[in-house]
Design a protein around this motif. Structure first.
Motif, mmCIF file in Angstrom:
data_model
loop_
_atom_site.group_PDB
_atom_site.id
_atom_site.type_symbol
_atom_site.label_atom_id
_atom_site.label_comp_id
_atom_site.label_asym_id
_atom_site.label_seq_id
_atom_site.Cartn_x
_atom_site.Cartn_y
_atom_site.Cartn_z
ATOM 1 N N TYR A 1 7.148 5.213 -3.142
ATOM 2 C CA TYR A 1 6.677 6.505 -2.456
ATOM 3 C C TYR A 1 7.172 6.390 -0.844
ATOM 4 O O TYR A 1 7.534 5.218 -0.347
ATOM 5 N N LYS B 1 1.190 11.692 7.809
ATOM 6 C CA LYS B 1 0.715 12.028 8.937
ATOM 7 C C LYS B 1 0.698 13.572 8.992
ATOM 8 O O LYS B 1 1.443 14.241 7.946
ATOM 9 N N ASP C 1 0.880 -1.455 -0.139
ATOM 10 C CA ASP C 1 0.029 0.007 -0.032
ATOM 11 C C ASP C 1 0.985 1.351 -0.033
ATOM 12 O O ASP C 1 1.983 1.370 0.746
ATOM 13 N N GLN C 2 0.453 2.161 -0.814
ATOM 14 C CA GLN C 2 1.123 3.591 -0.736
ATOM 15 C C GLN C 2 0.929 4.338 0.649
ATOM 16 O O GLN C 2 -0.261 4.277 1.218
ATOM 17 N N PRO C 3 1.956 4.692 1.242
ATOM 18 C CA PRO C 3 1.994 5.378 2.631
ATOM 19 C C PRO C 3 1.118 6.628 2.576
ATOM 20 O O PRO C 3 1.012 7.331 1.387
ATOM 21 N N VAL C 4 0.475 7.165 3.669
ATOM 22 C CA VAL C 4 -0.449 8.227 3.712
ATOM 23 C C VAL C 4 0.310 9.163 4.719
ATOM 24 O O VAL C 4 0.774 8.623 5.757
ATOM 25 N N GLY D 1 1.012 16.968 4.748
ATOM 26 C CA GLY D 1 0.233 16.796 5.932
ATOM 27 C C GLY D 1 -0.179 18.139 6.390
ATOM 28 O O GLY D 1 0.264 19.357 6.009
ATOM 29 N N LEU E 1 4.056 13.516 1.592
ATOM 30 C CA LEU E 1 4.277 12.233 0.545
ATOM 31 C C LEU E 1 5.466 12.424 -0.508
ATOM 32 O O LEU E 1 4.900 13.627 -0.919
ATOM 33 N N CYS F 1 7.227 8.542 2.959
ATOM 34 C CA CYS F 1 6.514 9.697 3.935
ATOM 35 C C CYS F 1 7.620 10.109 4.984
ATOM 36 O O CYS F 1 7.200 9.719 6.151
#
Length: 324
Positions: free
Chosen positions: A103, A26, A21-24, A80, A31, A105
């Motif tokens: 990607y 904080k 999964d692509q990170p999201v 963020g 990103l 973060c």
């Protein structure tokens, strides 16, 4: 997204490229689409879980952080809610866990604008190695113009930055490296070069105001023997020579803490903490041409395991860079 995954401590051959999964980001993160990354000694230490003592914090049976890589250069995709001064589309470089991926973060506090004159590959070579050298010389040793310094491991990733930074700060530099790298460290500005295959710097009779050890291949007593009476020894945590696979460089750290209380010489440890301030200083020096990353080899993303193996086994010169 694709990423290099490690479920357990292993060799480079056992690393896997998987879809994850692509990170999201904080609130305090951005990103970044990773365009380039680079390999550090930290990557193969974490890959092997070496030294074993550090598994208490890294993870007992396997690394807590499954994606390898720390350095990156790329473009901001999103920011963020708490991030100021960075915007989608900005070209940046910095440090965070898990950069052997499409990607990542990072915290905004470990990101800086990419120097316009550098490629993504050059910028990705800077963060961990460059900041380690800068912190060791400027922040830990507090070097001053006119001092003498010996850099043990001058041809590695941190060492090549340390030689250049030492000259920026006006030091007389003695660089220790292997035969094939002597011309390179001279070209970076080293005033004196010691080929460790031909000469033992602990037996030369020379004394230095500062010794920056990036290898860990001598005893604490041998390192102190080449210092002036009030000199400074900076230990970086390189190598496992003195502490075996269990203690690794921590053995020298423990000894240094004990001895440092009773001697006039300073015995200090080198924390590698990448911040925007450090990155900005290095970016400005790189843009002016005073400190430039030296890239040994560049590998495509699919060959990251081979890149780590090359750094570990072949004693790479300077930096090994990944094009994502």
């Amino acid at each position: 997204m694709k990423a290099v995954i490690q479920d357990r401590y292993c060799s480079a051959d056992e690393l896997e490229i998987r879809e994850v999964d692509q990170p999201v980001p904080k609130p305090d993160q951005v990103l970044v689409r990773v365009h380039a990354a680079s390999v550090n000694a930290k990557d193969w230490h974490l890959m092997h879980g070496d030294p074993k003592l550090m598994r208490i914090s890294m993870g007992l049976r396997g690394p807590k952080v499954k994606i390898r890589g720390n350095d990156f250069a790329g473009r901001v995709e999103a920011v963020g809610s708490e991030v100021k001064g960075l915007h989608p589309g900005d070209e940046v470089f910095g440090e965070t866990d898990g950069t052997f991926a499409e990607y990542a973060c990072p915290r905004a506090a470990a990101v800086a604008p990419k120097p316009p004159g550098l490629s993504f590959e050059q910028a990705a070579a800077i963060p961990v190695a460059g900041c380690t050298a800068l912190i060791g010389l400027r922040d830990v040793a507090g070097v001053r113009s006119g001092q003498t310094i010996l850099i043990n491991g001058a041809s590695g990733g941190v060492g090549t930055f340390a030689v250049q930074l030492a000259k920026v700060y006006g030091l007389d530099v003695t660089a220790v490296c292997r035969t094939r790298n002597t011309d390179m460290v001279r070209s970076l500005g080293a005033d004196h070069v010691v080929d460790y295959s031909q000469e033992d710097f602990t037996r030369s009779g020379r004394r230095y105001d500062v010794v920056l050890d990036l290898v860990g291949n001598k005893s604490l007593g041998e390192f102190r023997s080449v210092l002036t009476p009030t000199g400074t020894l900076v230990l970086s945590g390189g190598g496992t020579y003195n502490g075996g696979t269990f203690f690794g460089p921590m053995s020298l750290f423990f000894q240094g803490r004990a001895v440092g209380r009773f001697v006039r010489q300073r015995v200090l440890e080198l924390p590698a903490v990448v911040t925007t301030e450090h990155l900005t200083v290095l970016g400005e020096l790189a843009e002016s041409g005073k400190v430039l990353p030296v890239v040994d080899r560049t590998y495509p993303f699919a060959e990251i395991p081979e890149a780590i193996r090359y750094l570990e086994v072949e004693h790479a010169r300077a930096k090994v860079v990944i094009t994502v």
